[in-house]
Design an enzyme around this catalytic site. Structure first.
Site, mmCIF file in Angstrom:
data_model
loop_
_atom_site.group_PDB
_atom_site.id
_atom_site.type_symbol
_atom_site.label_atom_id
_atom_site.label_comp_id
_atom_site.label_asym_id
_atom_site.label_seq_id
_atom_site.Cartn_x
_atom_site.Cartn_y
_atom_site.Cartn_z
ATOM 1 N N HIS A 88 -2.006 -10.260 -1.149
ATOM 2 C CA HIS A 88 -3.073 -10.795 -0.410
ATOM 3 C C HIS A 88 -2.993 -10.648 1.155
ATOM 4 C CE1 HIS A 88 -4.924 -13.859 -3.779
ATOM 5 N NE2 HIS A 88 -4.781 -12.546 -4.067
ATOM 6 N N TYR A 98 -11.274 -17.944 -0.501
ATOM 7 C CA TYR A 98 -11.015 -18.520 -1.882
ATOM 8 C C TYR A 98 -12.180 -19.669 -2.133
ATOM 9 C CZ TYR A 98 -6.105 -17.138 -1.759
ATOM 10 O OH TYR A 98 -4.807 -16.553 -1.665
ATOM 11 N N GLU A 140 0.332 -17.486 2.518
ATOM 12 C CA GLU A 140 -0.027 -16.361 3.385
ATOM 13 C C GLU A 140 -0.171 -16.554 5.103
ATOM 14 O OE1 GLU A 140 -3.836 -15.900 1.366
ATOM 15 O OE2 GLU A 140 -2.462 -15.614 -0.658
ATOM 16 N N ARG A 206 -4.938 1.035 -0.669
ATOM 17 C CA ARG A 206 -3.845 1.108 -1.394
ATOM 18 C C ARG A 206 -2.618 0.687 -0.892
ATOM 19 N NH1 ARG A 206 -7.726 1.641 -3.718
ATOM 20 N NH2 ARG A 206 -8.350 3.367 -5.039
ATOM 21 N N GLN A 207 -1.490 0.406 -1.490
ATOM 22 C CA GLN A 207 -0.168 0.019 -0.983
ATOM 23 C C GLN A 207 1.008 1.055 -1.278
ATOM 24 O OE1 GLN A 207 -1.798 -2.417 -2.759
ATOM 25 N NE2 GLN A 207 -2.666 -3.164 -0.991
ATOM 26 N N TYR A 208 1.884 1.434 -0.325
ATOM 27 C CA TYR A 208 2.489 2.365 -0.201
ATOM 28 C C TYR A 208 3.921 1.837 0.218
ATOM 29 C CZ TYR A 208 -1.277 5.494 -1.365
ATOM 30 O OH TYR A 208 -2.278 5.910 -1.801
ATOM 31 N N SER A 209 5.200 1.982 -0.381
ATOM 32 C CA SER A 209 6.451 1.516 -0.054
ATOM 33 C C SER A 209 6.792 2.212 1.360
ATOM 34 C CB SER A 209 7.400 1.622 -1.198
ATOM 35 O OG SER A 209 6.992 0.709 -2.097
ATOM 36 N N PHE A 389 3.340 -1.182 -8.592
ATOM 37 C CA PHE A 389 2.434 -0.615 -7.786
ATOM 38 C C PHE A 389 1.013 -0.816 -8.601
ATOM 39 C CE2 PHE A 389 5.671 2.832 -6.679
ATOM 40 C CZ PHE A 389 6.258 1.841 -5.691
ATOM 41 N N GLY A 390 0.194 -1.452 -7.861
ATOM 42 C CA GLY A 390 -1.045 -1.974 -8.344
ATOM 43 C C GLY A 390 -1.160 -3.481 -8.980
ATOM 44 N N PRO A 391 -2.137 -3.565 -9.789
ATOM 45 C CA PRO A 391 -2.309 -5.239 -10.048
ATOM 46 C C PRO A 391 -1.073 -5.566 -11.045
ATOM 47 C CG PRO A 391 -4.437 -4.076 -10.455
ATOM 48 C CD PRO A 391 -3.456 -2.797 -10.017
#
Length: 398
Positions: A88, A98, A140, A206-209, A389-391
């Site tokens: 989040h 929320y 958070e 998107r998330q990337y390490s 990676f992802g949900p």
């Protein structure tokens, strides 16, 4: 902890809610996006919405949290909350959202369960929701404070200074701050979000390490192109592969993620498959900088040597560590890699030292199989950590 009056209600209704949770979450997202269509275009992953993975992840987190409150009332499910709160924060989620989720989620529960939703049931599940939501909001808030940013304001502009083709389907991008200052430190294993505007005007995240050393003045991410097949082609990965070049600017978040190395000398097992190698590279870079004689066992699986991103770099880093060993598995070993094994990773044949901590990253079926092997090997569940990676479709399955 659930109140005395809510506990029996949740225990009695959890099977009913659990059986319908998939339908509830699908309807919830439909209501949410009808009310706030910009959330689908600019926050949520449209691909994961299309294939249903986001709905499964939300359903899993709610059911898992409620089950944990019943089964372990004296403890808080910190591992579940930690993964969700880091994700989040990487999206810039704020506490006021929320309330919006609560509004549409409980409307969906009422629509799906109908007359079964009495005032007593609503009050009990409302308590569950706000126990989870308030715990996430607090977590958070701490993450934003640690990152030194106001709530939700995690984004910065960074310039691509280098692009490298690692494999036919993986490219790495070296990033620097536009003001020339150091990119900033992070914990080995963490990731950043990248926010990209697409041709239709939608903004997708998107998330990337981060695959470099935490002490580097520049950051590096490695992006695997998601090609169409069983699911849709990756919108962001395709955009980056086709258009991102040195000199371009990207919108990048502060680093987040809870798959990080502990600061101790316990032996490590780093297991990856495919582009899951990237957080392990950051860990290896960190260990090489530390120059401590720590036992490290590195395992990687891939389709073939040509598909193994950062293969030479991973080998070099393992060689630099005084007590490290690399084990490779390829579906198609190919020439020039005589020390690789064919087929599926088999950790049962490795000599694993006592007190081992394991870190897993790769496709979910791969991690499930390896985790099962490690549990059968006698490794405690609490010593096995993973990154999805992802949900996170593994919530509650630990």
């Amino acid at each position: 902890m659930l109140s005395e009056q809510s506990t029996p209600v949740i225990r009695a209704t959890l099977p009913l809610v659990g059986a319908a949770i998939g339908e509830i979450t699908r309807l919830f997202y439909a209501k949410l996006f009808e009310d706030r269509p910009e959330l689908l275009r600019h926050v949520f992953n449209r691909g994961n919405q299309a294939n249903g993975e986001q709905q499964k992840a939300l359903a899993g987190s709610i059911a898992a949290f409620a089950g944990m409150l019943l089964d372990h009332p004296e403890t808080r499910p910190d591992s579940l909350l930690s993964r969700v709160s880091h994700k989040h924060a990487s999206l810039g989620i704020t506490s006021d959202q929320y309330k919006l989720v609560h509004q549409h989620l409980f409307a969906a529960i009422g629509d799906v369960l109908g007359d079964a939703v009495t005032e007593e049931v609503v009050a009990a599940w409302d308590e569950v929701y706000w126990l989870m939501a308030n715990a996430l909001i607090a977590a958070e808030a701490r993450l934003y404070q640690d990152a030194g940013v106001p709530e939700g304001e995690v984004w910065r502009r960074m310039e691509i200074v280098e692009r490298h083709e690692e494999t036919p389907d993986a490219a790495s991008f070296v990033l620097r701050r536009t003001d020339g200052a150091p990119a900033g430190s992070f914990r080995p294993g963490q990731y950043v979000s990248v926010r990209v505007e697409l041709p239709d005007g939608a903004i997708q995240i998107r998330q990337y390490s981060l695959s470099c050393a935490p002490t580097d003045h520049r950051w590096r991410i490695t992006v695997k192109r998601v090609r169409g097949g069983a699911g849709p082609e990756g919108e962001v990965s395709a955009r980056l592969h086709e258009h991102a070049r040195a000199g371009d600017l990207l919108t990048v978040s502060a680093p987040f993620g809870d798959l990080v190395l502990p600061e101790d000398d316990r032996p490590l097992l780093l297991v990856s498959a495919g582009v899951g190698v990237t957080p392990m590279l950051s860990m290896l870079h960190h260990l090489a900088v530390q120059e401590r004689a720590r036992r490290v066992i590195v395992v990687h699986a891939d389709r073939a040597p040509v598909d193994h991103a950062h293969r030479d770099e991973q080998r070099r880093l393992v060689r630099e560590l005084p007590d490290a060993r690399l084990h490779l598995w390829y579906d198609e070993p190919g020439a020039g890699v005589p020390d690789a094994s064919p087929g599926r990773v088999d950790v049962s044949g490795l000599r694993l030292p006592e007190g081992l901590t394991a870190y897993l990253c790769g496709p979910l079926p791969f991690m499930r199989a390896v985790r099962g092997d490690l549990l059968r090997h006698g490794l405690p569940a609490q010593a096995i950590h993973y990154e999805v990676f992802g949900p996170d479709l593994w919530l509650g399955g630990e």
